[in-house]
Design a protein around this motif. Structure first.
Motif, PDB file in Angstrom:
ATOM      1  N   THR A 169       2.093   8.547  35.797  1.00 56.04           N
ATOM      2  CA  THR A 169       2.471   8.632  36.877  1.00 56.04           C
ATOM      3  C   THR A 169       3.431   9.768  37.321  1.00 56.04           C
ATOM      4  O   THR A 169       4.498   9.941  36.922  1.00 56.04           O
ATOM      5  N   ARG A 170       2.743  10.663  37.971  1.00 55.35           N
ATOM      6  CA  ARG A 170       3.544  12.089  38.217  1.00 55.35           C
ATOM      7  C   ARG A 170       4.038  12.121  39.425  1.00 55.35           C
ATOM      8  O   ARG A 170       3.620  11.404  40.464  1.00 55.35           O
ATOM      9  N   MET A 171       4.959  13.045  39.611  1.00 55.39           N
ATOM     10  CA  MET A 171       5.419  13.405  41.199  1.00 55.39           C
ATOM     11  C   MET A 171       4.418  13.860  42.037  1.00 55.39           C
ATOM     12  O   MET A 171       3.524  14.575  41.549  1.00 55.39           O
ATOM     13  N   SER A 196       7.951  17.094  44.293  1.00 56.41           N
ATOM     14  CA  SER A 196       8.192  18.399  43.727  1.00 56.41           C
ATOM     15  C   SER A 196       8.985  19.510  44.712  1.00 56.41           C
ATOM     16  O   SER A 196       9.949  20.174  44.137  1.00 56.41           O
ATOM     17  N   PHE A 204       9.429   4.308  35.266  1.00 53.58           N
ATOM     18  CA  PHE A 204       9.759   5.575  34.932  1.00 53.58           C
ATOM     19  C   PHE A 204       8.653   6.485  35.697  1.00 53.58           C
ATOM     20  O   PHE A 204       7.509   6.190  35.759  1.00 53.58           O
ATOM     21  N   THR A 205       9.081   7.624  36.374  1.00 53.38           N
ATOM     22  CA  THR A 205       8.225   8.506  36.838  1.00 53.38           C
ATOM     23  C   THR A 205       7.487   9.371  35.689  1.00 53.38           C
ATOM     24  O   THR A 205       8.441   9.811  34.974  1.00 53.38           O
ATOM     25  N   GLY A 206       6.455   9.473  35.691  1.00 55.05           N
ATOM     26  CA  GLY A 206       5.859  10.465  34.644  1.00 55.05           C
ATOM     27  C   GLY A 206       5.848   9.934  33.300  1.00 55.05           C
ATOM     28  O   GLY A 206       5.817  10.660  32.301  1.00 55.05           O
ATOM     29  N   SER A 207       5.996   8.540  33.183  1.00 52.82           N
ATOM     30  CA  SER A 207       5.655   7.845  32.026  1.00 52.82           C
ATOM     31  C   SER A 207       4.232   7.860  31.327  1.00 52.82           C
ATOM     32  O   SER A 207       3.371   8.016  32.309  1.00 52.82           O
ATOM     33  N   GLN A 208       3.955   8.033  30.300  1.00 52.78           N
ATOM     34  CA  GLN A 208       2.638   8.124  29.497  1.00 52.78           C
ATOM     35  C   GLN A 208       2.171   7.318  28.723  1.00 52.78           C
ATOM     36  O   GLN A 208       3.135   6.735  28.058  1.00 52.78           O
ATOM     37  N   LEU A 260      11.374  17.708  37.941  1.00 54.12           N
ATOM     38  CA  LEU A 260      10.203  18.521  37.892  1.00 54.12           C
ATOM     39  C   LEU A 260       9.821  18.890  36.716  1.00 54.12           C
ATOM     40  O   LEU A 260       8.768  18.724  35.891  1.00 54.12           O
ATOM     41  N   GLU A 309       9.369  16.313  33.653  1.00 54.45           N
ATOM     42  CA  GLU A 309       7.938  15.692  33.804  1.00 54.45           C
ATOM     43  C   GLU A 309       7.037  16.634  33.090  1.00 54.45           C
ATOM     44  O   GLU A 309       6.355  16.327  32.072  1.00 54.45           O
TER      45      GLU A 309
END
Lengths: 319, 440
Positions: free
Chosen positions: A212-214, A219, B128-132, B424, B427
């Motif tokens: 889940t990216r921004m 950004s 979470f944002t950007g969790s993988q 940013l 991430e």
């Protein structure tokens, strides 16, 4: 004489270069398919930055003092700062948006310096007694650099407001660090248009799933926040350097001179912005509105106060 | 973290209510903006002028929207905004808010930050944002990757917790602390410092007489005395002023010299907590000898021309028919003689002899006075210390505080985390860590 001609042609080159760079950045935004445009624009900006460096350093060499003694020199220094910070951030983030927003400002600043200012004001004149200090270099250069960074940061917030116009937005990436906000209204359209411009590697590797990216808006918002977050300490250092200098030259570290007061107002606005980032009730667009207000305030602080012609800071202007 | 700005008195204890209000973040933001808005007033309306100035500049008129008239300006103190009771109370509330916020919010939240914990369930990563999710890696590989990125890591079974940039979390407390220190230092300077201004003719003694500001606890040394040995101005080739120099000796009660120094703008003289600044200058007289007889001292008066240049005028001959004035525009050794019709009749060099109105006049020299400011500010050490702390802590505040959690479940690895500023970059870092750990 020769030096003057050289400086003139360098400034003209800077203006022309910025004009071209701006167009190239915009074309590259409009037609993301055309490769190499971005690199070309970056190269032109780099050349412009070198030209401005040469102009300023030759003035420094010729006049024997740091070239920040009048409006013309300070405008050129601001243009230098804008291009420098732009190149730095672009290199860090690989984002083309920063160029498309920053270069027009740098271009207007250069145009104003070389076209609108009368020749009389472009000439270097001897320093007035109060400016004869090593603090000149320290205080003014840091202030100008912080203006450049804050201008860029708040421009990004303005861009953010333009893109999100008429939409309700809830952002991730608050500075409390909970990161648990859900995007209410995913901005499908603008993400589609701009997503290829955000230079961060978007490809998904085979080994990673469910990432889940921004999105683009988040950004831009975060880039704006980080840029202002960098400009704010510099502004603080610049004001403090000015206070220490004032205590040596004028006998008081703070005298509520209009320029000082406006620097404080700028500081307060951006302090409010940074704090608005860590409270949930100010989520969404409100911080960006504050930052856009900051854009205006920086310009009033930098130019507006001197147009009033009052106070202790009226150097390098027509008497 | 969120506290609503609640305007109802839902608790009886008003102190508790105020505490809550002062530590409320929205309240502080509004406070910051209020100070900013009120500060602009003083840059629009001229400050600390005489009341006649405001009466002519901001006249009363019958138009009902004419709010900005001199009566209102004096009523609200807009002629001295930064020293009005309401502006000072605003600053006082601001420092109270800073203080309560640091005590009641920042320090407790720091204690929370010290209590680290592990996640056990992959579902917890969804927030979470950007969790993988990584398929092909090892837990110890991930741990070493985290260490490569300067994380401090802790492991418990199949869970890893890592953090970095704790300084960035600590620093804002010190920012608030140094601003409080700064305000304390300036208040100390306000109540116990003083500032005096003296115009001293070259060659004369001076004491601290013309005090322009002092506080309740100020001590003004009565025994202080000093002498201006010389004052002169250095000019640039284009006749503009390059620098002002005053040669000053500090004397003890017997007139013995204790310290001697030449001051100029940007180089004050320091002596036992007193600082002497070069701030102003004036030409007070010109000395002439008439017909090899007596030496006369002709007083000069300064006049401000419409173009903001200053000139000095003195009367050389007073007789009605042959009235002559001498006019100086600087200290560069030249003057001009004008007749009673205002006609320029002669340019002279000081130090030379001229025959004017049948008498020989030698222009011997000019006497200038220097404007000095003498200041004592006991708050300076505290203010400068706060400057140092403020610069350091505000720069460190740029660092982003990042936390990463990793958990292994059924040969699947879940990585996620939060950061408080550089979302940013964080991430990207998460992505890099995942890639690095899975490609080895």
């Amino acid at each position: 004489m020769n030096l003057e001609i050289m400086q003139n042609s360098l400034v003209n080159f800077a203006f022309g270069g910025l004009l071209i760079a701006m167009l190239v950045y915009w074309i590259s935004l409009a037609f993301p398919g055309i490769g190499g445009l971005n690199r070309l624009a970056t190269l032109i900006t780099l050349l412009v930055n070198i030209a401005l460096t040469l102009t300023l350093s030759s003035r420094w060499f010729a006049n024997g003092y740091f070239p920040l003694s009048n409006l013309y020199e300070s405008l050129l220094f601001l243009a230098w700062g804008l291009t420098f910070v732009h190149l730095f951030i672009e290199n860090k983030t690989k984002s083309r948006l920063i160029g498309a927003t920053a270069i027009p400002v740098a271009m207007f600043v250069t145009a104003f310096a070389s076209l609108a200012l009368p020749l009389e004001m472009q000439k270097a004149s001897p320093l007035v007694p109060a400016l004869k200090s090593n603090w000149l270099m320290m205080h003014v250069s840091i202030m100008m650099l912080s203006y450049a960074i804050l201008i860029l940061g708040s421009l990004l917030s303005i861009l953010f407001l333009i893109i999100t116009k008429g939409k309700d937005i809830n952002l991730k990436g608050s500075s409390i660090g909970t990161g648990s906000y859900k995007v209410k209204n995913t901005d499908a359209k603008s993400t589609l248009i701009f997503s290829s411009q955000v230079g961060i590697v978007q490809e998904q590797s085979n080994m990673l799933i469910n990432s889940t990216r921004m999105n683009l808006l988040e950004s831009i918002d975060n880039l704006s926040y980080r840029t202002i977050g960098l400009g704010f300490p510099l502004l603080t250092i610049g004001i403090i350097a000015g206070a220490v200098w004032a205590n040596e030259a004028w006998g008081s570290y703070w005298s509520w001179d209009p320029k000082e007061t406006w620097a404080l107002i700028t500081w307060l606005i951006f302090a409010a912005y940074l704090h608005s980032r860590i409270t949930k009730s100010w989520q969404g667009k409100k911080p960006a509105i504050l930052a856009s207000l900051g854009f205006l305030v920086v310009w009033i602080c930098y130019l507006g106060v001197n147009f009033l012609g009052k106070g202790l800071h009226s150097y390098g202007w027509l008497a | 973290m969120k506290r609503q700005l609640n305007l109802r008195f839902n608790r009886k204890d008003i102190r508790w209510y105020l505490l809550r209000l002062f530590s409320n973040l929205q309240f502080s933001i509004i406070l910051l903006l209020l100070i900013a808005i009120f500060s602009t007033i003083g840059t629009v309306i001229e400050q600390n002028k005489e009341s006649s100035f405001y009466q002519t500049q901001y006249t009363l008129s019958n138009e009902y929207y004419n709010i900005l008239n001199w009566k209102n300006i004096e009523l609200f103190g807009f002629n001295h905004v930064y020293t009005t009771w309401w502006f000072l109370s605003l600053l006082f509330i601001f420092s109270l808010s800073l203080f309560t916020c640091s005590i009641s919010r920042q320090i407790p939240s720091l204690q929370n930050a010290r209590r680290w914990h592990f996640y056990k369930n992959p579902n917890q990563f969804k927030k979470f944002t950007g969790s993988q999710e990584i398929k092909t890696t090892q837990l110890n590989l991930l741990a070493s990757c985290l260490q490569n990125y300067n994380y401090h890591i802790f492991q418990q079974g199949k869970s890893i917790y890592g953090y970095k940039g704790l300084l960035g979390r600590l620093a804002p407390i010190f920012v608030h602390g140094s601003i409080i220190l700064l305000l304390t230092g300036s208040v100390l300077g306000l109540v116990s410092g003083f500032s005096a201004q003296e115009m001293v003719p070259s060659g004369e003694l001076f004491r601290l007489q013309n005090i322009i500001s002092s506080g309740k606890f100020s001590y003004i040394p009565q025994e202080f005395s000093a002498r201006v040995n010389d004052f002169n101005i250095e000019y640039n080739p284009n006749k503009s002023i390059s620098q002002f120099f005053s040669d000053i000796s500090i004397l003890n009660s017997e007139g013995k010299e204790l310290k001697r120094s030449t001051i100029y703008v940007n180089k004050p003289l320091e002596f036992h907590g007193l600082t002497i600044y070069q701030t102003d200058w004036d030409i007070i007289a010109i000395r002439v000898r008439i017909n090899n007889g007596n030496i006369l001292q002709i007083p000069l008066k300064s006049v401000l021309l419409p173009n903001n240049n200053k000139i000095w005028i003195g009367v050389l001959f007073q007789e009605k028919e042959s009235q002559l004035s001498v006019v100086l525009s600087d200290l560069q050794g030249q003057a001009t003689i004008y007749n009673k019709n205002g006609k320029n009749i002669l340019s002279i060099n000081i130090g030379e002899k001229y025959i004017i109105n049948n008498s020989t006049i030698t222009f011997l020299n000019t006497i200038a006075s220097t404007g000095l400011q003498i200041k004592n500010d006991p708050g300076i050490p505290i203010v400068y210390a706060s400057f140092f702390f403020l610069i350091t802590s505000i720069s460190v505040s740029y660092i982003s505080y990042s936390q990463i959690w990793i958990v292994e479940k059924n040969r699947h690895f879940y990585i996620g985390g939060v950061t408080n500023r550089a979302q940013l970059m964080f991430e990207e870092e998460l992505l890099k860590i995942s890639k690095m750990s899975s490609s080895i």
